[in-house]
Structures are given as structure tokens and as C-alpha cells.
Design an enzyme around this catalytic site. Structure first.
Site, PDB file in Angstrom:
ATOM      1  N   HIS A 173       0.861  -1.189   0.000  1.00 41.23           N
ATOM      2  CA  HIS A 173       0.000   0.000   0.000  1.00 41.23           C
ATOM      3  C   HIS A 173       0.896   1.237   0.000  1.00 41.23           C
ATOM      4  CE1 HIS A 173      -3.356   2.598   0.941  1.00 41.23           C
ATOM      5  NE2 HIS A 173      -2.770   3.047   2.032  1.00 41.23           N
ATOM      6  N   ASN A 174       0.459   2.302  -0.694  1.00 37.55           N
ATOM      7  CA  ASN A 174       1.280   3.528  -0.748  1.00 37.55           C
ATOM      8  C   ASN A 174       2.744   3.187  -1.014  1.00 37.55           C
ATOM      9  OD1 ASN A 174      -0.970   5.025  -0.181  1.00 37.55           O
ATOM     10  ND2 ASN A 174      -0.425   5.502   1.927  1.00 37.55           N
ATOM     11  N   GLU A 184       1.290   0.063  -5.545  1.00 35.84           N
ATOM     12  CA  GLU A 184       0.286   1.115  -5.711  1.00 35.84           C
ATOM     13  C   GLU A 184       0.950   2.408  -6.187  1.00 35.84           C
ATOM     14  OE1 GLU A 184      -3.404   3.184  -3.307  1.00 35.84           O
ATOM     15  OE2 GLU A 184      -1.652   2.563  -2.168  1.00 35.84           O
ATOM     16  N   HIS A 215       1.284  11.261  -1.976  1.00 38.27           N
ATOM     17  CA  HIS A 215       0.058  11.068  -1.208  1.00 38.27           C
ATOM     18  C   HIS A 215      -0.677  12.397  -1.191  1.00 38.27           C
ATOM     19  CE1 HIS A 215      -2.598   9.736   2.036  1.00 38.27           C
ATOM     20  NE2 HIS A 215      -2.246   8.525   1.677  1.00 38.27           N
ATOM     21  N   GLU A 224      -4.155   4.553  -8.545  1.00 37.75           N
ATOM     22  CA  GLU A 224      -5.077   5.452  -7.852  1.00 37.75           C
ATOM     23  C   GLU A 224      -5.048   6.749  -8.667  1.00 37.75           C
ATOM     24  OE1 GLU A 224      -7.595   6.176  -4.634  1.00 37.75           O
ATOM     25  OE2 GLU A 224      -6.553   4.310  -5.022  1.00 37.75           O
ATOM     26  N   ASP A 266      -0.208   6.425  -6.674  1.00 32.81           N
ATOM     27  CA  ASP A 266      -1.182   7.524  -6.561  1.00 32.81           C
ATOM     28  C   ASP A 266      -0.758   8.617  -7.530  1.00 32.81           C
ATOM     29  OD1 ASP A 266      -2.359   6.169  -4.517  1.00 32.81           O
ATOM     30  OD2 ASP A 266      -2.395   7.841  -3.112  1.00 32.81           O
TER      31      ASP A 266
END
Length: 736
Positions: free
Chosen positions: A303-304, A333, A348, A382, A335
């Protein structure tokens, strides 16, 4: 007796390193300082000091994983115009430790360091158990020999024992010292010190096992060794051939080898080897069926992924992707947000985390995606970009990844099942939104999908924006779709759709509708992500979600601790490929299995796990102060279905991290062994405050080797800390 470094000392690269070089240490485009680096005479320690201050630092070569040449780090890329690539190199450390970026004054000097360090890394990684132990003893001798005269008097030896984490009765220590001091000169040279160390580490608990099977107490004949392997280690097949191999591999004495026998030394070497570790070597290699649909596997997921630290102010970095991929992660991931100059950026959103270019992340992915495993990587996008920069993302994905990017279904028809990891080898699969329904119909509008953060952001603009046709066309097998309930998915869902669940929603479904969730996960992929409230990038326990067959249970790989220990433990099997086949009762579409009621499944067979914790060896110090010694205890923790969650611990041993002895047995009943993970934790007992962590090792219950085993401990970071281990005797039986 010094470990075999002498043959290296004539190597021209090593000579340069021994002499030392002034290199620029670089931390950023504005922080570049000259430091004097050299290899110490032990051949295993790199030392450096600032040119002006009297300060210096050192680190062992064993902490290094690799050397990268040229501008292969963000820091070195940022100064590429100032310093040519052939002057630059990066030292990469194991675990989560930051890299060291260096610049030499000439290409020749850079090459000498690059090649020299590579030779030393190779040498340290190919040492056998005996060489490793010799090296360990030699290192301690060097540390304790303060006046560097190559000898050690009893005062120095006493100090050394404290440094080595052992509080010993002075009389006994002196008695052993005099036994080792054969020339009666009041000091020990290195060979005598090795003898002293052997007396000190004589392991009575191993001697006892040895003598139980040896008629003369001196050696094990081939038959006696076979007996031990059959009775204690439960090695039935081909045990005479196996016994012969073990003697050839571990027996240090040539005469014993010739007689086909094993001495106590050889026996101890065998018991301490990886072969005799608690983790069954047969389960460590790739051994599972990799031809089943993707939905039938647990997939190591991050994640992230772009963060090296917390999600409020941490540094975004390509390095974070490299570290996750090297750990076997198969779902990363990204973003993506609109950048000010038309180039999408990764960070983020709405926080102070630093930003990196989307195209740089994709280049990193291309280079490192398949270094740890050939099996596919899922790129979880994302997407917070407007249509224009989405199109730029699509171009970068196509141009940079080329054939690695999966653009079309493997078969032309709409599949009933997802393809297998085997069929998708070497492919990067985009997980993102797709226009229209599952067949990609209606133009320009997103399917109704929410982003991970949407619960917090209360309707991100992204979910209302349009989608670029070019980006949509690259989404094949992982089409993000908002979850509309298990019934809806059963009637209308296809295997191509994937839904994301926050940890709280997923845990609620797992508890209230466990069987429905399992059936859903036999057909479709589901991705679980940590709550947005975890601003410190802490993790949730992944076990509850694995219990219901969730494949992509995403964790913050940058955060060490129990949850990442469980993730590393589960994915240490099957060749560390990042894919683990789920148990059969989590792959059957009509399964009625419920983690809340494991006893109701057909073929239910609870097992009894009994662990005799015998002793510990050379545990690391927690507090580096010279006089402080640990008071260790061992805890065994079981993670699995709710009924299997359990923990038992031994009492603590006062003042002995060197060779503590417990001889305590811990017992467990395991109702769903196929899902259970077993974690061994060693802590330094403290009655006034929280115990300090010393080391741990986690493995799947199904990968345990029974019998006399060593558990080789790992640091908080998941890296090895040799020669620290725990000696246990494990038995597994059917519960009567």
C-alpha cells in the site's frame, strides 16, 4: 587462523580499498561531503571518517546487498550534470536501511570500489557455517584486543564476555581461561582464544542428544545417524543416502568422513545449518501448482508503495518501489496526480509527502519488477489526474513497459476465469477504472468506483471526472468496480472486476459473512487497504483477511513490525515468488467453510503442536552499554482462524543472552493448520516497563519441520542476525 581473507589481499581492487580513498558522500544535490573510506584488515568492515572532525563510522560488508553503478539513485540522478556516471556508485543495504551514494575522483577508482565491494559481498554470502562462525569469533577477538598486540589477558577476556552478552561466574571463566592458556603465559593468542570459545560454547544440550544415539559417546556411525534422522527428524525415505550426504557436507574431520561417521562438531554443524532449520527447505523452493486462476492465490501486496516513511510527511521515492519489489511484492500502488508541467506526479495527495514523476516510477518498475520473481506484477493505479495527463500516463505505460505491459486478454473470448500466474509470467497488469461496463461499452465515463481515500475525502473529484480512452484501453483483467454486495456480485459480477475494501469494511464482511466472502474470492480478486486514519503508516493484521481468501491484502511495506513479519512469513514459502496457493477449501466456489467454525468443514483434523524450547545461542544485545546483559524469554504466537489465535511464553533467564537454557514445553491445538502462521519472538524481560524486542521468525504451520531444529532469528527489519538462534524440539500429532 585468521579467516580466509589473505588470498584476497593481492587482488588489485581490494588493494585499493585497503589503502583507502577519499570519496564524496552525497545526501542531496546540496549535501556532498568528502569522506575517507577504507576497508579494514579483517576484509569485512568498511570504515570512514570525515576529513576534518575526528568522527568516524563503520559497517560490516554483510549488511550490503548490492552495488549499483552510475546514476542509479534519485540523489545521483539529481547531480548527473555535475558528476559523470562513471564516477558514481550506490551501496545498497539489506532491509530498510537507507542507501549510501558515493562519487569517486576517477572512473578507475570508482571501478575498483564497485568490483571490490562486489567480490566481498560474494565472499560473505558464500561462506559455510564453519567459516561464518570463525569469522564471528575473529571479529570479537579483534574488538576486544584493545592494545592490538594479538593477545588477550583475562581482564580483556572478562570484558569481552560482557560485550558478547554473557554474565559468567568468574571462577568458571578463569578455569576455562587457564585450560586454554596452554603456554601458561597469562594471555591467549587467537588460536587459543578459539579453543577457549569452544569450551565456552560447549553445548551440553546438543551433547546430550548426540550421546543418546552414540554408543561410544565419541561419534555417530552411519547406522546411528540414520536412527537419529528416522526417530527424531522423521526422515523416512532414503535415510542412509541422506546420512552419507550429511557427513560429507558437515563433518570437519577427514578421518571421521573416511569411516562414514559424524563427530559432535559435525553433528552441531548439521543442527545449526539451514537444512536443519525449522523451515522445511522443500517448501521454501517453488513447489506449488502455478496453473490455477489468479483468484486462487494470496498475492504479496503493498500500500502507498511510493513512501519510505509515513503518509503525512514521508519521502516519496523510487527506492521504496525497489525495496518492495525486492521483498517479492507483486502488487504495487501508484497515486497519480496532475503535475504542473504536464507530467503526472506520484505522491500522497493533500499532504506534505514529497513528489516523484510518474514516468520515473514506471521506469523503476520496468527495471525491478521481475528481479525477485517472474510472476506477474499488478500495478494498482489510484488515478486523480484529468483526462490530458491520464493520456500522458497511458503513453508512458506503453512506451516504457513495451511488451511487459499486458494490453489484451490472453484468449480473445471473454474468460470465465482469470488466467494463471504461470500464463502471466513477466507481465505487468494495470488495475484501474475502465469505461462503461465490464465489456468497456459506453464512452468517456467512469464506472462507479471510489478511491481508497474517498471515505475520508467525502467524494473525491476523481470519481466524477472523465476517463481517457487511451488509459481505459490498457485495463484488461483488473477493472476497478465499486462493491455492491455479495448477492449482486454472484448474479452480475465477472472475474475481470476487482473491488477495494477498507480494512474496517473488509473485517466486518469477514466476521458477518465469512462464507460469502470466501465464495466471492474464489472468482474475483479483492484488494484490502489500511484505514486512511493510519497517518503513521501503521498496519492492520492481515490474517483475518487471508482467512476469508482475500488475495491482495495491502500493507505498508516501509513499516516494520508484527504485520510485516506475518506477510514475510506467509510469502517466504514457494520460492518467495509473491504467490501462495490458497488451501483447497478457499478455492472451491461452493465451499461452506467459515473461519468462525472450522470444525464444521469436511475433513476437519485439528493438530497438536508441541514445542520444547531448549536453548538460545548468541542473542544480540538490546542495550549497547557494555555492562548490560539481556534477560531473554521466548514467546510462541499462533495466528490463524479466531479459535487458533494463541500465545504461550517461557519464563525469562537472568543475565544471559549468550547461551540461555529454558527446557520448557509450550503446547497448542490448531484447528485450521492450512491457514495458521507460527511466530517465534525473543524478548528482553523487563518487570518495570515493556519488554524489548530481540528477534523473531515467522513461518506457515504447513512449512514446519519437526524434530530438533534451530530457528535463525531475524531483526525487526526482517534481516538475518547470525549466529543468533533458538534451539527447539518440535512435534506435531493428531489431537486425540
Amino acid at each position: 587462523m585468521e579467516p580466509k581473507f589473505s588470498r584476497f589481499q593481492d587482488d588489485p581492487d581490494i588493494k585499493v580499498m585497503l589503502k583507502g580513498s577519499t570519496l564524496r558522500k552525497v545526501k542531496s544535490s546540496s549535501w556532498k561531503k568528502r569522506r575517507f573510506f577504507r576497508l579494514l584488515e579483517d576484509g569485512l568492515t568498511l570504515w570512514y571518517r570525515s576529513r576534518w572532525a575526528g568522527r568516524h563510522s563503520s559497517f560490516p560488508v554483510t549488511e550490503l546487498e548490492a552495488v549499483r553503478e552510475g546514476h542509479q539513485s534519485e540523489v545521483l540522478q539529481s547531480i548527473a550534470e555535475e558528476f559523470p556516471a562513471d564516477h558514481c556508485f550506490t551501496l545498497v543495504f539489506h532491509g530498510r536501511q537507507g542507501n549510501l551514494d558515493l562519487i569517486a575522483d576517477s572512473p578507475d577508482e570508482a571501478q575498483a570500489w564497485i568490483q571490490g565491494v562486489r567480490k566481498l559481498i560474494h565472499r560473505s554470502s558464500t561462506m559455510n557455517e564453519k567459516e561464518r562462525l570463525d569469522q564471528w569469533v575473529w571479529d570479537w577477538f579483534r574488538k576486544a584486543d584493545k592494545n592490538k598486540d594479538g593477545k588477550m589477558d583475562f581482564k580483556e577476556v572478562r570484558k569481552l564476555l560482557k560485550m558478547m552478552n554473557v554474565e559468567m561466574n568468574e571462577e568458571h571463566a578463569l578455569h576455562l581461561f587457564m585450560m586454554a592458556d596452554v603456554s601458561n603465559c597469562g594471555s591467549l593468542e587467537i588460536e587459543q582464544f578459539v579453543h577457549y570459545y569452544k569450551l565456552l560454547t560447549q553445548r551440553d544440550e546438543v551433547l546430550k542428544v548426540f550421546q543418546d544415539f552414540s554408543t561410544d559417546g565419541e561419534r555417530l556411525t552411519m547406522d546411528e545417524l540414520e536412527n537419529f534422522l528416522r526417530i527424531e527428524q522423521l526422515k523416512e525415505e532414503g535415510s542412509s543416502q541422506y546420512a552419507r550426504q550429511l557427513i560429507d557436507r558437515y563433518e570437519p574431520s577427514d578421518s571421521a568422513k573416511k569411516q562414514g561417521a559424524m563427530s559432535l562438531d559435525g553433528f552441531q554443524m548439521y543442527l545449526c545449518s539451514q537444512e536443519s532449520s525449522i523451515f522445511d527447505p522443500g517448501r521454501q523452493v517453488l513447489h506449488q501448482d502455478m496453473e490455477q486462476p489468479l483468484s486462487h492465490y494470496f498475492i504479496s501486496s503493498s500500500h502507498n508503495t511510493y513512501l519510505l516513511d509515513n503518509q503525512l510527511s514521508g519521502q516519496s521515492s523510487q527506492e521504496a518501489y525497489i525495496q518492495a519489489l525486492k521483498r517479492g511484492c507483486r502488487c504495487v500502488e501508484v497515486d497519480a496526480w496532475d503535475g504542473s508541467d504536464g507530467e503526472p506526479i506520484v505522491y500522497h495527495g493533500h499532504t506534505l509527502t514529497s513528489k516523484i514523476l510518474f514516468k520515473d516510477v514506471i521506469s523503476t518498475l520496468k527495471t525491478y519488477a521481475f528481479t525477485a520473481s517472474d510472476f506477474p506484477v499488478i500495478l494498482s493505479l489510484e488515478n486523480h489526474c484529468g483526462v490530458e495527463q491520464q493520456t500522458v500516463m497511458a503513453q508512458h505505460l506503453s512506451q516504457i513497459l513495451g511488451d511487459m505491459l499486458l494490453r489484451h486478454p490472453l484468449d480473445e473470448q471473454m474468460p470465465q476465469h482469470l488466467p494463471s500466474p504461470q500464463k502471466l509470467k513477466g507481465k505487468i497488469i494495470l488495475k484501474a477504472k475502465k469505461m462503461g461496463g465490464a465489456d468497456g461499452g459506453q464512452d468517456g465515463h467512469l464506472m462507479d468506483e471510489v478511491s481508497d481515500e474517498e471515505e475520508l475525502a467525502d467524494g473525491d473529484a476523481e470519481s466524477k471526472s472523465n476517463l481517457s480512452r487511451e488509459l481505459s484501453d490498457l485495463v484488461v483483467y483488473c477493472r476497478s468496480k465499486q462493491f455492491q454486495g455479495f448477492e449482486h456480485a454472484r448474479d452480475h459480477g465477472t472475474c475481470l472486476e476487482i473491488s477495494s475494501f477498507s480494512e474496517s469494511k473488509a473485517k466486518r464482511h469477514a466476521k458477518d459473512k465469512g462464507t460469502d466472502f470466501i465464495q466471492y474470492n474464489t472468482r474475483q480478486l479483492s484488494r484490502i487497504y489500511p484505514s486512511g486514519l493510519r497517518t503513521d503508516s501503521s498496519n492492520y493484521n492481515p490474517q483475518d483477511l487471508w482467512n476469508v481468501g482475500c488475495q491482495i491484502v495491502a500493507l505498508n511495506f516501509q513499516t516494520a513490525g508484527l504485520e510485516m513479519d506475518l506477510n514475510d512469513g506467509l510469502f517466504r514459502q514457494n520460492g518467495s515468488s509473491g504467490f501462495v496457493l490458497k488451501p483447497d477449501f478457499l478455492r472451491d466456489g461452493n465451499t461452506q467453510f467459515s473461519p468462525e467454525k472450522p470444525e464444521e468443514r469436511p475433513g476437519y483434523r485439528p493438530l497438536r503442536l508441541s514445542i520444547q524450547v531448549i536453548s538460545g545461542q548468541q542473542l544480540p544485545k538490546v542495550n549497547q552499554k557494555e555492562g548490560s546483559i539481556v534477560d531473554p524469554l521466548v514467546r510462541v504466537e499462533i495466528y490463524g482462524v479466531p479459535q487458533d489465535q494463541a500465545r504461550e511464553e517461557t519464563s525469562h533467564i537472568n543475565n544471559n543472552g549468550f547461551n540461555p537454557s529454558w527446557n520448557e514445553t509450550l503446547n497448542f491445538t490448531v484447528h485450521a493448520p492450512e491457514l495458521a502462521l507460527v511466530r517465534f519472538v525473543v524478548e528482553d524481560y523487563d518487570k518495570a516497563s515493556k519488554n524489548d524486542f530481540i528477534g523473531q521468525f515467522t513461518l506457515p504451520f504447513t512449512c514446519i519441520q519437526t524434530g530438533y531444529r534451530h530457528i535463525h532469528l531475524l531483526s525487526k527489519d526482517g534481516t538475518a542476525i547470525p549466529p543468533s538462534s533458538i534451539f527447539v524440539n518440535v512435534s506435531i500429532s493428531e489431537r486425540t
